[in-house]
Enzyme design. Structure first.
Site, PDB file in Angstrom:
ATOM      1  N   SER A 196       0.838  -1.187   0.000  1.00 14.44           N
ATOM      2  CA  SER A 196       0.000   0.000   0.000  1.00 14.44           C
ATOM      3  C   SER A 196       0.881   1.249   0.000  1.00 14.44           C
ATOM      4  CB  SER A 196      -0.951  -0.040   1.196  1.00 14.44           C
ATOM      5  OG  SER A 196      -1.979   0.913   1.067  1.00 14.44           O
ATOM      6  N   GLU A 318      -9.252  -5.673  -4.109  1.00 19.45           N
ATOM      7  CA  GLU A 318      -8.659  -4.749  -3.146  1.00 19.45           C
ATOM      8  C   GLU A 318      -9.699  -3.860  -2.460  1.00 19.45           C
ATOM      9  OE1 GLU A 318      -5.294  -4.148  -2.468  1.00 19.45           O
ATOM     10  OE2 GLU A 318      -4.166  -4.880  -4.195  1.00 19.45           O
ATOM     11  N   HIS A 411      -7.803  -5.634   0.029  1.00 18.84           N
ATOM     12  CA  HIS A 411      -6.576  -4.908   0.333  1.00 18.84           C
ATOM     13  C   HIS A 411      -6.006  -5.386   1.668  1.00 18.84           C
ATOM     14  CE1 HIS A 411      -3.805  -1.591  -0.187  1.00 18.84           C
ATOM     15  NE2 HIS A 411      -4.113  -1.075   0.991  1.00 18.84           N
TER      16      HIS A 411
END
Length: 503
Positions: A196, A318, A411
């Site tokens: 990320s 995600e 995610h």
């Protein structure tokens, strides 16, 4: 005997730990952990400089202070591993942790340096979720680090350097280059890896002259080189936050605001962007809703001859992390979906035809997840793989059983698999109590192999075959036995082609 290593600042004493078992038979050998080593210091809003030397042997047996930050907002606070270790001013967070199977300069083992995520405002390298003992168990010296976040690390302020959090990461990598041999690492075989905001940071480091030569390989999980603010957008963010605090938009004024006021205001700022994502108010942040990001004049993909081996990828679903726990998945309307497609630069009729045609019966929320996943994560990963010949691409596809199986391959769901710590309780809220060890074995093994040799175990990506490794491809949320991985060619090509020239 407790292990002792020598750094340029002085000696540090660690502790021996027994890591979790791996795939090999028998009990793993103990590894040495050195925690909370200061790598730099910095004045408020200033550039980092090497840490001051010390006399004697410094204990390195407990995590150091983490960056100043507010908690994740509910319900994400219950899903994402997070911790806060107080320790004075924000600059005191510039410390790192080292796990090694063989302290001493003779080993020359590959090194992996972890850059945590958290939207440039949360996260730390000091958490059980990122315990590097599993990498050390498998012959890698693992380093995790803390860097400045939020206002301290990324807010644009006239008269002080931008991207202070990135400068911290570079300072940590310089420390690794200069000191890691004493811990058994090879300074010529450093792999930086992150997820990320950590991966987005690495995407920027790939183009920064000061970072050149500090790492040989890079792994970018769910992030690329596409997320940043140009200076005009960064100034909008600074002005909005200063107005919220009723202060001048200067470093001196922000330095005088106590954390008890500053941190809640940071959190409110992101909520306000989400509630009213108007580019006139927020600039580029209106699309990704991150007010704190690297500040750059423009996006630059790494040169084909950048000298860094790349492994990049994303998770299949995600954006479900931000839709399912908040119950937005079912609340999203067709009009919101069309408006988002237009904001991304897509023709909404064509986009809905392509995404909907591949998902018969999908709701607007499910199509929103697919499209936003591509914009945020998948397409930036593909662009990086396209930019550097010989790069490797992956997709994480195992679907979490949480929230009735709707959370999916969201995610951050891959983190416990990469670190081979799927039984760590901090991951349970996201991936459940029975995640497939087979997927963790395959993913962790690939990361270790790439750090050691530059080859994770499948064919590189190119524009002809577009080969990707899909982890957990045949996994079912409730399955006891799963197919851990398998390669595929050109995943979802029609959706990929929608973004040509746009993303």
């Amino acid at each position: 005997m407790e292990p002792v290593c020598t750094t340029r600042q002085g000696q540090v004493r660690g502790r021996l730990r027994t890591p979790p078992p791996g795939t090999s038979a028998g009990e793993p050998a103990p590894v040495a952990a050195f925690l909370g080593i200061p790598y730099a210091t910095a004045p408020r809003f200033g550039r980092p400089v090497p840490a001051e030397p010390w006399e004697g042997i410094r204990p390195a047996v407990a995590y150091g202070p983490t960056a100043s930050k507010a908690p994740y907002a509910p319900p994400l606070d219950a899903l994402i591993p997070e911790n806060f270790i107080p320790g004075g001013p924000a600059e005191s967070c510039l410390n790192l942790n080292v796990w090694t199977p063989s302290p001493g300069p003779e080993a020359r083992l590959p090194v992996m340096v972890w850059v945590h995520g958290g939207a440039f405002a949360n996260g730390s390298g000091s958490a059980s979720a990122y315990d590097g003992s599993t990498f050390a168990r498998d012959g890698v010296v693992c380093v995790t680090l803390n860097y400045r976040l939020g206002v301290d690390g990324f807010l644009h302020l006239d008269g002080v350097p931008d991207n202070r959090g990135l400068l911290d990461q570079i300072a940590a990598l310089e420390w690794v280059r200069d000191n890691i041999a004493s811990f058994g690492g090879d300074p010529e075989r450093i792999t930086v890896f992150g997820e990320s905001a950590g991966a987005m940071s690495i995407g920027v480091l790939l183009g920064m002259e000061r970072a050149r030569g500090l790492f040989r390989r890079a792994i970018l999980q769910s992030g690329g080189a596409h997320h940043f603010l140009r200076p005009p957008s960064a100034r909008l963010i600074t002005a909005r936050l200063a107005g919220k605090l009723s202060i001048a938009p200067t470093a001196e004024a922000f330095a005088a605001v106590p954390a008890t006021r500053l941190l809640p205001a940071q959190t409110e700022l992101r909520s306000e962007i989400g509630a009213r994502p108007d580019p006139a108010l927020w600039g580029e942040a209106a699309l990704n809703m991150m007010p704190f990001e690297p500040v750059l004049d423009g996006r630059t993909l790494p040169a084909p001859d950048c000298g860094v081996d790349l492994l990049v990828g994303s998770n299949r679903e995600e954006y479900r992390l931000f839709l399912v726990p908040t119950e937005r998945l079912d609340a999203l309307t067709g009009s919101k979906l069309r408006a988002t497609a237009m904001a991304y630069g897509l023709d909404p009729d064509r986009a809905l035809s392509v995404y909907g045609g591949a998902r018969p019966g999908a709701t607007p929320g499910e199509l929103f997840d697919a499209m936003s996943t591509d914009w945020f994560y998948r397409i930036p990963a593909i662009r990086l793989a396209e930019s550097v010949p010989g790069s490797y691409l992956y997709e994480f596809a195992w679907r979490s059983p949480r929230f009735g199986g709707r959370l999916g391959a969201c995610h951050a769901a891959e983190l416990g698999f990469v670190f081979d710590r799927v039984r760590d309780p901090s991951y349970t809220p996201m991936i459940g109590e029975r995640p497939p060890q087979e997927v963790a074995d395959a993913m962790h093994r690939a990361w270790v192999a790439f750090a050691g040799t530059g080859d994770p175990g499948w064919e590189p990506y190119d524009r002809r075959t577009r080969t990707a490794m899909v982890f957990g491809a045949a996994a079912d949320a409730g399955a006891r036995s799963v197919a851990a991985s398998g390669t595929a060619q050109d995943l979802r090509p029609q959706e990929r082609e929608l973004w040509e020239g746009l993303r």
